[in-house]
Design an enzyme around this catalytic site. Structure first.
Site, PDB file in Angstrom:
ATOM      1  CD1 TRP A   1      39.517  37.883  44.553  1.00  0.00           C
ATOM      2  CD2 TRP A   1      39.352  36.562  42.750  1.00  0.00           C
ATOM      3  NE1 TRP A   1      39.633  36.574  44.963  1.00  0.00           N
ATOM      4  CE2 TRP A   1      39.539  35.744  43.887  1.00  0.00           C
ATOM      5  CE3 TRP A   1      39.227  35.952  41.500  1.00  0.00           C
ATOM      6  CZ2 TRP A   1      39.607  34.356  43.812  1.00  0.00           C
ATOM      7  CZ3 TRP A   1      39.276  34.575  41.425  1.00  0.00           C
ATOM      8  CH2 TRP A   1      39.470  33.793  42.573  1.00  0.00           C
ATOM      9  CE  LYS A  43      32.876  33.697  47.547  1.00  0.00           C
ATOM     10  NZ  LYS A  43      33.789  34.667  47.074  1.00  0.00           N
ATOM     11  CG  ASP A  86      34.692  36.491  37.883  1.00  0.00           C
ATOM     12  OD1 ASP A  86      33.935  35.536  38.146  1.00  0.00           O
ATOM     13  OD2 ASP A  86      35.663  36.799  38.590  1.00  0.00           O
TER      14      ASP A  86
HETATM   15  N1  PMP Z   1      35.741  35.896  41.013  1.00  0.00           N
HETATM   16  C1  PMP Z   1      35.633  36.787  42.000  1.00  0.00           C
HETATM   17  C2  PMP Z   1      35.452  38.224  41.662  1.00  0.00           C
HETATM   18  C3  PMP Z   1      35.688  36.368  43.330  1.00  0.00           C
HETATM   19  O1  PMP Z   1      35.565  37.267  44.306  1.00  0.00           O
HETATM   20  C4  PMP Z   1      35.850  34.993  43.608  1.00  0.00           C
HETATM   21  C5  PMP Z   1      35.909  34.498  45.017  1.00  0.00           C
HETATM   22  N2  PMP Z   1      36.525  35.278  45.946  1.00  0.00           N
HETATM   23  C6  PMP Z   1      35.955  34.113  42.522  1.00  0.00           C
HETATM   24  C7  PMP Z   1      35.887  34.603  41.255  1.00  0.00           C
HETATM   25  C8  PMP Z   1      36.142  32.632  42.643  1.00  0.00           C
HETATM   26  O2  PMP Z   1      35.744  31.958  43.727  1.00  0.00           O
HETATM   27  P1  PMP Z   1      35.526  30.397  43.699  1.00  0.00           P
HETATM   28  O3  PMP Z   1      36.645  29.790  42.946  1.00  0.00           O
HETATM   29  O4  PMP Z   1      35.506  30.014  45.126  1.00  0.00           O
HETATM   30  O5  PMP Z   1      34.212  30.189  43.021  1.00  0.00           O
END
Ligand code: PMP
Length: 423
Positions: free
Chosen positions: A131, A248, A212
């Site tokens: 990411w 998500k 993650d």
């Molecule tokens: N880790 C990964 C792999 C992601 O795809 C995302 C969102 N695109 C995130 C972390 C973090 O997203 P958020 O800060 O919106 O929770």
């Protein structure tokens, strides 16, 4: 300000959104966005979230500050969701946890925590690719970013041999970031057997996992299924860091709801880690096996307080309600499955249409990949043609957000993809 400071660096997908907005063709499709869309391509607020929100508002709670580590009811329930009801470290009271500003905020705390308190490495290994934001988050935390093999261009699959080689060749006690499920951007996850092997190598090498977990439940529709990797690593005795996001799986993107947690060796170590997360000031009384305090730099010990003081309350109340109210919890889990299933159905519809159109390419990876994204394995030039000739927008690495596909646009997508890949 110098030119260097003021120069604007356009984000990859911001450019796509811009081009998409300018396009006036009614057939246009935006597959660059990393957020779920319903069957009509619209942003989706889960009915269970609306019901939980009603419940929260009816309580007419005050808007006082939360403690530094956030809403305890929420973090407790979030830990059970991820680690599982029967988790040994949870039962033994050795998981330190704090509410975070969604997954990104959790990763930023993790980066700061490693930079300040992990004495064995000041670098972190990220999968190639990963990411996009992982790299600046970790650099901004003061860590050196290295990569390990992950994606195999030839097979549009996992480079498992390369991954194992890189883990074996890294210095002992290195930090490795692992995507728990639904790897972003490739949608390619190791199998359960491969995770077991990875866990074994990391144990032998005493590597430290940073997990993650941004897509729990969202990948397969089942939390327990998607939590396999994390729970396996924990059951094998790894100490690890976990970053959890509810963006998500609850659709709480802009509410910024997440957690950062540390599986500690014992209750004493947890107490020390808790203090490193939250206590302000320079107390140096704690000496730890794994986490050494900053004895020389004189930095304030609290990680969270200098960054944002304390986390936002509303989203955490909503998430907490969804996790602890039995009926709403059941409803939420069913809605997570609906989202995951719609994505899985769109994958097979796209695959079937490509075959129906007579594509000679092997598109099996579209079906076998997991989660919100599919890595098509097409060239940047083909991506450009999709935009210019067919009004289909995606990132130049060939990643599409499957959540952006609907019954209304899937045929146009398949025809466009076939048109740019057939010769
Ligand atoms: N880790 C990964 C792999 C992601 O795809 C995302 C969102 N695109 C995130 C972390 C973090 O997203 P958020 O800060 O919106 O929770």
């Amino acid at each position: 300000a110098s030119a260097r400071l003021t120069r604007r660096v356009p984000a990859l997908w911001a450019g796509i959104t811009e081009a998409f907005k300018k396009d006036t063709d009614p057939k246009k499709i935006n597959l660059g966005v990393g957020a779920y869309r319903d069957a009509d391509g619209k942003p989706y607020v889960l009915p269970s979230v609306l019901a939980a929100e009603d419940k929260v508002i009816a309580q007419r709670s005050d808007k006082e500050y939360l403690p530094i580590t956030g809403l305890a009811d929420f973090t407790k329930a979030a830990a059970v969701l991820a680690y599982g009801e029967d988790s040994l470290p949870l039962k033994e009271g050795r998981v330190a946890i704090t509410q975070s500003l969604s997954g990104t905020g959790a990763l930023r705390i993790a980066g700061a925590f490693l930079a300040r308190h992990y004495p064995h490495a000041k670098s972190i290994y990220l999968p190639a690719p990963t990411w996009g934001n992982h790299i600046p988050i970790m650099k901004d935390s003061g860590l050196e970013v290295k990569t390990y093999a992950y994606y195999d261009k030839k097979t549009v699959g996992l480079d498992f041999e390369g991954l194992k080689r890189d883990m074996r060749e890294a210095p002992n006690k290195s930090v490795f970031l692992l995507h728990a499920c639904a790897h972003n951007p490739t949608g390619i996850d190791p199998t359960r057997e491969q995770w077991k092997e990875i866990s074994k190598i990391m144990k032998e090498k005493e590597h430290f996992p940073l997990i993650d977990n941004a897509y729990l439940g969202f990948a397969s529709g089942s939390v327990d299924n998607d939590a396999f990797m994390l729970r396996h690593f924990v059951s094998e005795g790894h100490q690890l860091l976990l970053c959890q996001s509810f963006a998500k799986n609850m659709g709480l993107y802009g509410e910024r709801v997440g957690t950062f947690s540390v599986v500690c060796a014992d209750k004493e170590e947890k107490a020390r880690v808790d203090s490193q997360i939250k206590i302000n000031g320079n107390d140096r009384v704690w000496a730890s096996k794994l986490w050494i305090p900053e004895l020389t730099s004189g930095l304030p010990r609290s990680l969270v307080r200098p960054m944002y003081s304390n986390p936002p309350v509303h989203g955490a109340r909503v998430a907490s309600t969804l996790l602890t109210d039995k009926a709403l919890n059941q409803q939420w889990l069913a809605e997570v499955k609906v989202m995951a299933d719609r994505i899985i159905t769109m994958r097979s519809t796209l695959y079937d249409l490509l075959n129906e159109l007579g594509s000679k390419r092997e598109w099996g990876h579209i079906k076998s990949q997991i989660g919100m994204f599919a890595y098509l394995g097409i060239s940047p030039e083909q991506v450009d043609r999709l935009a210019k000739e067919h009004h289909v927008y995606l990132t130049r690495d060939g990643r599409i957000s499957v959540a952006g596909i609907t019954n209304h646009n899937v045929r146009h997508l398949a025809e466009s993809l076939h048109a740019v890949t057939k010769d």
